[in-house]
Design an enzyme around this catalytic site. Structure first.
Site, short mmCIF file in Angstrom:
data_model
loop_
_atom_site.label_atom_id
_atom_site.label_comp_id
_atom_site.label_asym_id
_atom_site.label_seq_id
_atom_site.Cartn_x
_atom_site.Cartn_y
_atom_site.Cartn_z
N ARG A 3 1.59 -3.17 9.77
CA ARG A 3 2.56 -2.10 9.54
C ARG A 3 2.18 -1.27 8.32
O ARG A 3 2.36 -0.06 8.29
CB ARG A 3 3.95 -2.71 9.35
CG ARG A 3 5.05 -1.68 9.15
CD ARG A 3 6.41 -2.37 9.01
NE ARG A 3 7.38 -1.42 8.51
CZ ARG A 3 7.47 -1.04 7.23
NH1 ARG A 3 6.61 -1.51 6.35
NH2 ARG A 3 8.40 -0.18 6.85
N GLU A 4 1.63 -1.95 7.30
CA GLU A 4 1.18 -1.23 6.12
C GLU A 4 0.02 -0.29 6.47
O GLU A 4 -0.02 0.86 6.05
CB GLU A 4 0.72 -2.22 5.04
CG GLU A 4 1.85 -2.99 4.39
CD GLU A 4 2.48 -2.20 3.25
OE1 GLU A 4 1.76 -1.77 2.34
OE2 GLU A 4 3.70 -1.99 3.29
N LEU A 5 -0.95 -0.80 7.26
CA LEU A 5 -2.07 0.03 7.66
C LEU A 5 -1.61 1.18 8.54
O LEU A 5 -2.14 2.30 8.45
CB LEU A 5 -3.12 -0.81 8.40
CG LEU A 5 -3.84 -1.86 7.54
CD1 LEU A 5 -4.86 -2.61 8.39
CD2 LEU A 5 -4.51 -1.23 6.33
N PRO A 61 -0.57 -6.24 6.04
CA PRO A 61 0.08 -6.29 7.37
C PRO A 61 -0.25 -5.03 8.16
O PRO A 61 -0.47 -3.96 7.59
CB PRO A 61 1.57 -6.36 7.03
CG PRO A 61 1.63 -6.85 5.62
CD PRO A 61 0.40 -6.32 4.94
N VAL A 89 0.83 -1.19 0.00
CA VAL A 89 0.00 0.00 0.00
C VAL A 89 0.87 1.24 0.00
O VAL A 89 0.66 2.19 -0.77
CB VAL A 89 -0.94 0.01 1.22
CG1 VAL A 89 -1.75 1.30 1.26
CG2 VAL A 89 -1.87 -1.19 1.19
#
Length: 392
Positions: free
Chosen positions: A134-136, A132, A104
């Site tokens: 961390r991406e969000l 994941p 993302v």
């Protein structure tokens, strides 16, 4: 839902010959405007880690980019991009479809490297990619950054659904597609380019080309074939308003959402002056279910339009069927507000009480509509199937 974005077009940048190298592990903590993949190639591989390179002298080519799950291209990203383009903005979206395995943050950084502002469509399809955390977290930081160059758009999800995936992401201000893509576009423009909001047309139909109309028909046909709902059709029509104009005899102007002017149960208003001296026709468009049914829709709509009062006024060249606006106070209130937002050289424009009005009910598929009730109604109704909107 209110949108709150800073209107500055670009952050402070170093000199045009300087490059910055970022560890990919730090991307979530870095302002998206600082991370640009030069040439949009793959990340540079070096010293056993991926890094991004910023070309600080790059000038944004696009006004907006739209990052979206590939499943949302037909119904959201494509029509939204079309609407923004038709009212004068440049949009990049076709190469920004998110698929399983994509990053993302990487795609957002890619978009921000070439665009002034970004839109990220959050939907069930988006969350189904199982990003994941961390991406969000990086997306939250991007959308909450002081510059607010990225605007989340919710499609088919609400605060509870977003919070179930990421409570912090649910707190980030967004705009919902349930209000129509023309409203989404207006809120996006209001946030990014507030000085251009006043110049946005009530309708983009007159700006659509023949190729756009063909795309509109194919898009709506695909939505109907897939069993799309009334809400899905509303999204398509809010972006491709030429589909509604094709139903009129003269070059009507489409006003949507109708809720800008009235609480009456309708989705669009068609304003159709018949030349300079002819009457003015206003059509309230009511969208019903795409499934079988709808036989009781005229009676329910007739009741919702409120009381009728005596009115004797008539325009010159009075040849249209239907009722006069002055006969229904609820209609007159709406049409007076509408008259202040459209320009016309028709001689009756200054007297909205003399305008003619009718109701267009669009519901069901061709050959599968329930017969309408034979009970008498006060209003003049026309009916059409959703398939009629896809006719050439």
């Amino acid at each position: 839902m209110a949108v709150d974005m800073v209107t500055s077009l670009s952050p402070d940048r170093p000199g045009p010959d300087r490059l910055r190298v970022h560890n990919a592990a730090d991307v979530a903590m870095t302002r998206p405007s600082q991370v640009v993949k030069r040439g949009f190639d793959s990340p540079i591989q070096g010293a056993g880690r991926s890094v991004f390179v910023e070309d600080a002298g790059m000038t944004p080519k696009w006004d907006f980019f739209i990052s979206h799950a590939s499943e949302d291209k037909l119904l959201v990203a494509g029509p939204l991009a079309h609407y923004l383009q038709s009212v004068g903005f440049s949009v990049w979206y076709d190469e920004l479809s998110l698929r399983v395995g994509d990053s993302v943050l990487r795609e957002i950084d890619r978009g921000l490297g070439a665009s002034r502002y970004g839109v990220v469509v959050l939907s069930e399809s988006f969350f189904a990619k199982q990003w994941p955390q961390r991406e969000l977290a990086g997306l939250i930081a991007t959308a909450s950054d002081g510059e607010r160059r990225v605007l989340p758009v919710w499609h088919g999800v609400d605060a509870a659904a977003v919070a179930a995936r990421s409570p912090l992401l649910a707190d980030v201000k967004a705009v919902n597609t349930s209000r129509g893509l023309h409203v989404v576009a207006e809120e996006i423009v209001r946030a990014a380019f507030p000085e251009r909001v006043a110049t946005l047309p009530l309708s983009n139909g007159a700006k659509e080309r023949a190729a756009d109309r063909e795309t509109a028909r194919k898009t709506l046909q695909a939505v109907l074939t897939a069993g799309g709902s009334r809400e899905d059709v509303l999204l398509v029509l809010s972006a491709y308003q030429s589909l509604l104009i094709a139903l009129t005899r003269y070059a009507a102007r489409v006003v949507g959402p109708a809720s800008r002017f009235t609480d009456l149960p309708c989705d669009f208003i068609l304003y159709e002056p018949h030349g300079v001296t002819g009457p003015i026709q206003v059509t309230f468009v009511v969208l019903g279910s795409t499934e079988a049914g709808g036989g009781d829709l005229p009676a329910a709509t007739d009741l919702a339009f409120g009381e009728e009062i005596p009115f004797a006024g008539r325009p010159s060249n009075d040849y249209l069927p239907g009722r006069r606006v002055g006969e229904f106070p609820s209609v007159l209130s709406a049409v007076r507000r509408l008259a202040g937002h459209v320009k016309s050289d028709n001689i009756h424009h200054a007297h909205p009480e003399l305008w003619n009005f009718s109701v267009l009910l669009v519901h069901g598929r061709r050959g599968a509509q329930d017969p309408t009730s034979t009970a008498p109604t006060r209003l003049h109704f026309e009916t059409a199937s959703y398939d009629r909107l896809t006719d050439s």
